[in-house]
Design an enzyme around this catalytic site. Structure first.
Site, PDB file in Angstrom:
ATOM      1  N   ARG A 231      41.030  40.015  37.394  1.00 41.93           N
ATOM      2  CA  ARG A 231      41.368  39.456  36.276  1.00 41.93           C
ATOM      3  C   ARG A 231      40.193  38.851  35.535  1.00 41.93           C
ATOM      4  NH1 ARG A 231      45.101  42.428  36.790  1.00 41.93           N
ATOM      5  NH2 ARG A 231      47.385  42.150  36.830  1.00 41.93           N
ATOM      6  N   GLU A 259      41.126  37.776  26.756  1.00 42.84           N
ATOM      7  CA  GLU A 259      41.325  39.466  26.776  1.00 42.84           C
ATOM      8  C   GLU A 259      42.784  39.535  25.802  1.00 42.84           C
ATOM      9  OE1 GLU A 259      43.161  42.324  30.002  1.00 42.84           O
ATOM     10  OE2 GLU A 259      41.208  41.571  30.513  1.00 42.84           O
ATOM     11  N   HIS A 278      40.543  47.096  30.187  1.00 47.60           N
ATOM     12  CA  HIS A 278      41.424  46.707  31.197  1.00 47.60           C
ATOM     13  C   HIS A 278      42.304  48.032  31.381  1.00 47.60           C
ATOM     14  CE1 HIS A 278      44.356  43.532  33.101  1.00 47.60           C
ATOM     15  NE2 HIS A 278      44.311  44.832  33.720  1.00 47.60           N
TER      16      HIS A 278
END
Length: 315
Positions: A231, A259, A278
């Site tokens: 993450r 993000e 991602h």
């Protein structure tokens, strides 16, 4: 529970999932503004995939009869903010195993592409430039895998045919595996200087938030590569920028903080940084594996059996 008087919310059409028990009414909801039915009738909620935390937790406060929250991710950080609205005893389950192969595959792709200079070659192709020379290989490189769960283990599985060098493993607690020891997080200061490639596969928790901070990065050897498929907030972005802009470290990131990475952010054009948006779990492997997981979980739930992959129970 009376048959077909309780709802299950799914992000997929129920008719596309083989093996679902006929004990429930299935409602499709993938984060749209309008709910598909009264949330109060929902007993099993499958969180939409890759939606914001705000969208994901929005129906939870209106689900007093809820018994299971099922994510389609290995991480659960995007639903934690809504658990305070739930009654005690609700089980939160993750999708352990669904993304293992795909995410491990991308971790290896990022490492290999970065070491072999593929981003520069692609840009050179756009400019009709021939970038000959010697590039680094995975072979003989030493690895440190931080977060040795199913994904971390799968990364090591995929390193074997590439003939990598020694692999060190780190997790929250120390243990022994068939491949060798798994070290505790406290061992990182000793292990970081030994690794050519550091791969982050750890979940985001209070303990791992900002784990790869200035001190962590400073201990990495000159020229080392940081691969993050965990993450974004596991890495201190400002500290990473300082290291890559100096030319001392390289990075390959499937996740960032913030993000999505906004236009104009310095990470986009930082030297020796490869970024993917991602997509570790967003591959052709995701949907069939996710549907098989849901069929198994709901079959167990309908039969009164314990669901699998429970990571916490609300109090």
């Amino acid at each position: 529970m009376t048959a077909k008087t309780a709802d299950v919310w799914l992000p997929f059409p129920a008719e596309e999932i083989e093996g679902l028990p006929d004990s429930f009414r299935y409602r499709r909801w993938d984060g749209e503004d309008e709910f598909p039915a009264d949330p109060g009738d929902c007993v099993f909620y499958v969180a939409p995939y890759m939606k914001s935390p705000e969208v994901t937790v929005r129906p939870l406060a209106a689900m007093p009869g809820l018994r299971v929250v099922q994510t389609l991710t290995a991480g659960i950080d995007h639903v934690l903010g809504g658990l305070g609205d739930l009654r005690p005893g609700v089980r939160l389950c993750n999708a352990a195993g669904v993304h293992t192969a795909s995410t491990a595959e991308l971790a290896l792709t990022l490492a290999l592409a970065s070491l072999r200079g593929i981003p520069g070659m692609v840009r050179g192709q756009d400019r009709e430039e021939w970038h000959a020379g010697f590039y680094e290989a995975l072979a003989d490189k030493s690895f440190l895998i931080v977060g040795y769960g199913s994904i971390g283990s799968a990364v090591e599985d995929r390193l074997v045919p590439f003939e990598s060098g020694p692999v060190a493993r780190v997790a929250r607690t120390a243990r022994t595996t068939a491949r060798g020891p798994v070290h505790a997080l406290a061992e990182l200061p000793r292990l970081l200087p030994q690794a050519d490639v550091v791969v982050l596969t750890t979940p985001l928790t209070d303990e791992t938030r900002g784990l790869a901070d200035a001190g962590f990065l400073r201990r990495m050897k000159d020229g080392a590569l940081l691969v993050n498929v965990a993450r974004g907030p596991v890495v201190d972005t400002a500290a990473l920028l300082a290291e890559v802009e100096s030319g001392r470290l390289r990075a390959a990131l499937d996740v960032t903080d913030p993000e999505p990475l906004p236009a104009g952010h310095p990470l986009w054009h930082a030297p020796n940084v490869l970024i993917t948006p991602h997509v570790g779990g967003s591959s052709s492997a995701f949907e069939p594996r996710a549907k098989r997981l849901l069929a198994r979980q709901l079959t167990r739930f309908a039969a009164g059996e314990p669901v699998e992959h429970t990571v916490l129970v609300t109090e």
